[in-house]
Design a protein around this motif. Structure first.
Motif, PDB file in Angstrom:
ATOM      1  N   TRP A  66       7.631  -3.398   6.124  1.00 24.11           N
ATOM      2  CA  TRP A  66       8.955  -2.932   5.717  1.00 24.11           C
ATOM      3  C   TRP A  66       9.487  -3.646   4.478  1.00 24.11           C
ATOM      4  O   TRP A  66      10.212  -3.050   3.682  1.00 24.11           O
ATOM      5  N   ARG A  67       9.117  -4.911   4.293  1.00 23.05           N
ATOM      6  CA  ARG A  67       9.597  -5.615   3.095  1.00 23.05           C
ATOM      7  C   ARG A  67       9.024  -4.983   1.830  1.00 23.05           C
ATOM      8  O   ARG A  67       9.747  -4.744   0.857  1.00 23.05           O
ATOM      9  N   SER A  68       7.727  -4.726   1.854  1.00 25.87           N
ATOM     10  CA  SER A  68       7.081  -4.082   0.709  1.00 25.87           C
ATOM     11  C   SER A  68       7.625  -2.671   0.501  1.00 25.87           C
ATOM     12  O   SER A  68       7.821  -2.223  -0.641  1.00 25.87           O
ATOM     13  N   ARG A  71      10.986  -2.857  -1.203  1.00 24.42           N
ATOM     14  CA  ARG A  71      10.828  -3.154  -2.635  1.00 24.42           C
ATOM     15  C   ARG A  71      10.447  -1.893  -3.407  1.00 24.42           C
ATOM     16  O   ARG A  71      10.946  -1.651  -4.510  1.00 24.42           O
ATOM     17  N   THR A  72       9.574  -1.095  -2.811  1.00 24.55           N
ATOM     18  CA  THR A  72       9.162   0.152  -3.460  1.00 24.55           C
ATOM     19  C   THR A  72      10.331   1.121  -3.567  1.00 24.55           C
ATOM     20  O   THR A  72      10.499   1.799  -4.587  1.00 24.55           O
ATOM     21  N   ALA A 118       2.422   4.000  -2.172  1.00 21.16           N
ATOM     22  CA  ALA A 118       2.845   3.181  -3.309  1.00 21.16           C
ATOM     23  C   ALA A 118       3.140   1.745  -2.899  1.00 21.16           C
ATOM     24  O   ALA A 118       2.919   0.812  -3.681  1.00 21.16           O
ATOM     25  N   SER A 119       3.646   1.567  -1.680  1.00 17.90           N
ATOM     26  CA  SER A 119       3.994   0.217  -1.226  1.00 17.90           C
ATOM     27  C   SER A 119       2.789  -0.539  -0.684  1.00 17.90           C
ATOM     28  O   SER A 119       2.777  -1.768  -0.669  1.00 17.90           O
ATOM     29  N   ARG A 120       1.770   0.185  -0.259  1.00 21.52           N
ATOM     30  CA  ARG A 120       0.610  -0.463   0.371  1.00 21.52           C
ATOM     31  C   ARG A 120      -0.484  -0.851  -0.624  1.00 21.52           C
ATOM     32  O   ARG A 120      -1.095  -1.911  -0.512  1.00 21.52           O
ATOM     33  N   PHE A 121      -0.748  -0.007  -1.610  1.00 24.30           N
ATOM     34  CA  PHE A 121      -1.882  -0.228  -2.500  1.00 24.30           C
ATOM     35  C   PHE A 121      -1.434  -0.473  -3.933  1.00 24.30           C
ATOM     36  O   PHE A 121      -0.450   0.115  -4.395  1.00 24.30           O
ATOM     37  N   ARG A 122      -2.188  -1.319  -4.614  1.00 20.33           N
ATOM     38  CA  ARG A 122      -1.945  -1.546  -6.037  1.00 20.33           C
ATOM     39  C   ARG A 122      -2.417  -0.325  -6.825  1.00 20.33           C
ATOM     40  O   ARG A 122      -3.242   0.452  -6.339  1.00 20.33           O
TER      41      ARG A 122
END
Length: 221
Positions: A66-68, A71-72, A118-122
């Motif tokens: 959830w933090r990532s 941020r997204t 988008a939040s999980r992968f670079r």
């Protein structure tokens, strides 16, 4: 000792979760690339199940980080008003029921998956996963053209002989092959791994060939 012995187990669990997320992302991208319909035989119930499974799993995985995810959401602040406008369009739509179905079946699903992805992968990882999905779609299209030409080609009418792969129409096929071309062009141009670069070049050539054989100006322009 207890901490030391539990560390490898945690690492294995994390590795399994990563593999699951990568596989889930590839399958979801394949769904969005239109590969699900031929694979599921056009079964509406299975397609609906797949659609809502992607929605629920994407939401669950996004909540796990959830933090990532937050941020997204913050970094993509400019896009949320557009999504909100699309949702509010149900208020002035000529067919509110159809508009609501589109929101539930398309906008909500794709937005949730995009947020998770988008939040999980670079970006580099996203590109590779997209390449895997599009590569599978291209190979499936090639298989359908030669193994099941009644599906993979237009056999009659003014488009007779034109390739359409796993898609219903040659223009759709050409559009996805153009996306495949762009994806593998980027990978082949910015890849230090020799094997990946060679594979990317191979799929780049395949996508160009498929665009030409689709005879679609959508991809040729």
């Amino acid at each position: 000792m207890l901490i030391a012995s539990s560390a490898p187990k945690i690492d294995r669990q994390q590795s399994y979760l990563t593999l699951f997320e990568q596989g889930f992302s590839v399958m979801s991208l394949l769904f969005f690339a239109g590969a699900a319909e031929p694979l599921l035989g056009g079964n509406l119930s299975l397609l609906t199940l797949a659609r809502y499974s992607i929605l629920m799993l994407s939401g669950l995985l996004a909540l796990m980080r959830w933090r990532s995810t937050l941020r997204t959401v913050h970094h993509g602040a400019l896009i949320w008003p557009l999504i909100g406008l699309a949702i509010l369009s149900v208020l002035w739509s000529r067919s509110p029921v159809d508009a609501m179905d589109s929101i539930k079946g398309e906008i909500l699903q794709t937005t949730t998956f995009a947020l998770y992805f988008a939040s999980r992968f670079r970006p580099r990882e996203q590109l590779r996963l997209l390449a895997i999905a599009l590569g599978i779609a291209a190979l499936l299209s090639l298989f359908y053209v030669f193994a099941i030409p009644s599906v993979g080609k237009h056999l009659s009418g003014k488009f007779a002989g034109a390739w359409r792969g796993i898609y219903n129409q040659k223009n759709t096929f050409s559009a996805y092959m153009t996306l495949t071309l762009i994806t593998f062009f980027v990978l082949s141009s910015h890849n230090e791994r020799r094997l990946e670069r060679r594979l990317s070049q191979g799929f780049l050539a395949l996508s160009i060939t498929m665009i030409i054989l689709s005879t679609s100006m959508t991809g040729l322009i």
